[in-house]
Design a protein around this motif. Sequence first.
Motif, PDB file in Angstrom:
ATOM      1  N   LYS A   1     -45.323  23.956  65.066  1.00 30.05           N
ATOM      2  CA  LYS A   1     -46.370  24.939  64.811  1.00 30.05           C
ATOM      3  C   LYS A   1     -46.507  25.105  63.305  1.00 30.05           C
ATOM      4  N   ILE A   2     -47.688  24.761  62.797  1.00 31.31           N
ATOM      5  CA  ILE A   2     -47.930  24.759  61.361  1.00 31.31           C
ATOM      6  C   ILE A   2     -49.113  25.669  61.045  1.00 31.31           C
ATOM      7  N   SER A   3     -48.946  26.543  60.094  1.00 31.04           N
ATOM      8  CA  SER A   3     -50.040  27.407  59.657  1.00 31.04           C
ATOM      9  C   SER A   3     -50.875  26.652  58.626  1.00 31.04           C
ATOM     10  N   ARG A   4     -52.165  26.575  58.874  1.00 30.78           N
ATOM     11  CA  ARG A   4     -53.062  25.837  57.964  1.00 30.78           C
ATOM     12  C   ARG A   4     -52.950  26.346  56.536  1.00 30.78           C
ATOM     13  N   LYS A   5     -52.774  27.632  56.361  1.00 29.66           N
ATOM     14  CA  LYS A   5     -52.728  28.197  55.011  1.00 29.66           C
ATOM     15  C   LYS A   5     -51.454  27.791  54.264  1.00 29.66           C
ATOM     16  N   ASN A   6     -50.449  27.321  54.996  1.00 26.95           N
ATOM     17  CA  ASN A   6     -49.217  26.871  54.351  1.00 26.95           C
ATOM     18  C   ASN A   6     -49.352  25.480  53.729  1.00 26.95           C
ATOM     19  N   VAL A   7     -50.287  24.694  54.249  1.00 29.06           N
ATOM     20  CA  VAL A   7     -50.414  23.301  53.796  1.00 29.06           C
ATOM     21  C   VAL A   7     -51.052  23.264  52.412  1.00 29.06           C
TER      22      VAL A   7
END
Length: 348
Positions: free
Chosen positions: A272-278
């Motif tokens: 699960k990856i938060s788009r804002k973290n990328v």
Amino acid sequence: MNNNSYSNSYKDAGVDVTAGYKAVELMKQYVARTVTKGVVDGIGGFGGLFELDITDIKKPVLVSGTDGVGTKIKIAFLLDKHDTVGIDCVAMCVNDIICCGAKPQFFLDYIACGKNYPEKIAKIVSGVAEGCVQAGCALIGGETAEHPGLMPDEDYDLAGFSVGVVDKDKIIKPDTQKAGDVMIAIKSSGVHSNGFSLVRKVFDVNEQSLAKTYDELGGKTLGEVLLTPTRIYVKAIMSLIDSVNVKSISHITGGGFYENIPRSLPKGLSAKISRKNVQVLPIFDLIAKTGNIPERDMFNTFNMGVGMTVVVDKADADKAVEVLKAAGEEAYILGELIEGDYGVVITE
């Protein structure tokens, strides 16, 4: 150089064996930079000899990887710059090998060309040697083959393979992961060596388009940014493995997040990856904007600024980031593992 070996008939057919000898002489200075204690003999024989040091390894397992540079090589042709694609070739192999915890030991390259221009071949090999130095492995051999009539004189292709070693009891096993474990991103240097067929289509790549500068790229030319070599993560990953319990590693290559991250996950777990973290690099925003490419396709084609991901226990996450930064890499928390067979879930 072998002064007694030549064939005018073969040369008339398009293959100049003496050019091959000259290329070998020119590249020796670069190959010498890569010599490690395991190298038994210099280049020029029928096989590359390497003595494996297994002093601290109880059950040695050899790990191999092979790859090429892909159509990124077209950028090198158009810019007439041939001393960096060798780094890409090494990177694509050794970055795969380290995903199971193996340390690369040696590398061999294969260059197919329409015509052997010794100085150009030597430049290519200089990049291969630089990649080997960055990876801490030896360049113990290779092959340059002239293919007249099969390839245009100015064209070439580059591929290679590497062999590494890991103790069987220390192979990274993804099945040790659990929900709540943390995924860490290691920053890429750019597009690396994947997705260039799409890149070339988006920008209608030619000498003129590659010479164009963009404010989004800090005033750099498109060609300069696209030809940036693939980052080699070997030394940083080896340092990380020595410092914390690394549960899995993914090399983000062709297929981007959606294809590569699931390869390091066991059944029943997803990322699960938060788009804002990328931390997306500007070149990817420019590609998406210019080509009107949907974000889902971008994340399924490119690394988007993340060259590798590693998974560690939540308690080890901060230390892992510190170790990677101390090793010269930019790293940050990307996401976490959750239950479910979704592969990769990118949230807002």
